[in-house]
Design a protein around this motif. Sequence first.
Motif, mmCIF file in Angstrom:
data_model
loop_
_atom_site.group_PDB
_atom_site.id
_atom_site.type_symbol
_atom_site.label_atom_id
_atom_site.label_comp_id
_atom_site.label_asym_id
_atom_site.label_seq_id
_atom_site.Cartn_x
_atom_site.Cartn_y
_atom_site.Cartn_z
ATOM 1 N N MET A 56 0.868 -3.817 4.919
ATOM 2 C CA MET A 56 0.541 -3.198 3.637
ATOM 3 C C MET A 56 -0.918 -3.475 3.317
ATOM 4 O O MET A 56 -1.429 -4.573 3.571
ATOM 5 C CB MET A 56 1.423 -3.751 2.518
ATOM 6 N N PHE A 58 -3.619 -3.569 0.245
ATOM 7 C CA PHE A 58 -3.809 -3.627 -1.206
ATOM 8 C C PHE A 58 -5.266 -3.294 -1.493
ATOM 9 O O PHE A 58 -6.163 -4.058 -1.151
ATOM 10 C CB PHE A 58 -3.441 -5.019 -1.711
ATOM 11 N N SER A 90 7.129 0.259 -6.461
ATOM 12 C CA SER A 90 7.664 1.087 -5.379
ATOM 13 C C SER A 90 7.340 2.573 -5.576
ATOM 14 O O SER A 90 7.299 3.341 -4.606
ATOM 15 C CB SER A 90 9.178 0.899 -5.273
ATOM 16 N N LEU A 93 3.397 2.949 -4.246
ATOM 17 C CA LEU A 93 3.081 2.788 -2.833
ATOM 18 C C LEU A 93 3.149 4.123 -2.090
ATOM 19 O O LEU A 93 4.039 4.928 -2.331
ATOM 20 C CB LEU A 93 4.045 1.804 -2.179
ATOM 21 N N ARG A 95 2.724 5.998 1.926
ATOM 22 C CA ARG A 95 2.729 5.749 3.363
ATOM 23 C C ARG A 95 1.504 6.393 3.998
ATOM 24 O O ARG A 95 1.163 7.541 3.726
ATOM 25 C CB ARG A 95 3.985 6.329 3.998
ATOM 26 N N LEU A 101 1.796 0.789 4.534
ATOM 27 C CA LEU A 101 1.934 0.997 3.097
ATOM 28 C C LEU A 101 0.580 0.765 2.435
ATOM 29 O O LEU A 101 -0.140 -0.170 2.799
ATOM 30 C CB LEU A 101 2.969 0.039 2.511
ATOM 31 N N LEU A 103 -1.231 0.319 -1.335
ATOM 32 C CA LEU A 103 -1.177 0.175 -2.786
ATOM 33 C C LEU A 103 -2.529 0.624 -3.322
ATOM 34 O O LEU A 103 -3.506 -0.122 -3.273
ATOM 35 C CB LEU A 103 -0.896 -1.276 -3.176
#
Length: 290
Positions: A56, A58, A90, A93, A95, A101, A103
Amino acid sequence: MTRQKDAIMDQAEGLRRLQRPPTKVITVASGKGGVGKTNVVANLAITLARSGQRVMVFDADLGLGNIDILLGLTPRYNISHVLSGEKQLSDVLVRGPQDILVLPASSGVAGMASLDVATQSRLIDAVSTLDIPLDYLLVDCAAGIAGDVLTFSRAAQDLIVVLNNEPASVADAYALIKVLSKQYGLKRFHLLPNMVRDAREGQALFAKITGVADRYLDVSLDLVGSIPLDASLRAAVRSQRAVVESAPQSASAVAFAALAARVKNWPLPQGPSGRIEFFMQQWLRAEQVA
């Protein structure tokens, strides 16, 4: 009976969270803007994901985020919608390539660059409820030495400092290391020369900083590779794609693969310190101390 059942479920949930594999949190920073830091994050994330890692990103440049633009993503919502209570994490987020993922941060939203303690607490709560197992959380923070950059850098388990062959970039990278070392006690830094001609130029940049740091700072600097600025990388940026996807055999993509391999060999955190919510709590604590 209902209370007892709820208590048992809470205990089971707590045990399940503790049994999650640790998440490696890596902050990517730079003393100066324009050195290709976000491009490094995007390509590193995708390369790790291609090797089977759950990743992920951020976008922690909270007021001027742009990793979604770099990857050609069009998120409907961003972190500001979470902090306002309009959306759950959720919902925000998105893809990206190789199922990473992302953010996304807001862009041009006043106040996002400096969050108060209550707002930060809401962000921590939101992240703590995210029920997604991750191997890596890459934090793409803003350039410079102010505000959240220092706190994100202090909260992560590893810090990569990106620089290029410009006097201002080298000076500002050293300034970032100096502040984090002298004011906050950080001792270990990974350096990544970016947009260089070749590995020799990257080694020369590393030598410039280590020559000064060895004299004035008590730190350990690690050269984690060099990313060349080739034609494929330029074309990938223009087309809003990662070069590891658009030209996987290019010199820059090969360099990113080497970087990812090195990152995967870094030791994993032990115990709860590897959890994302711990990272967010550390961020809040660092902000309070600052």
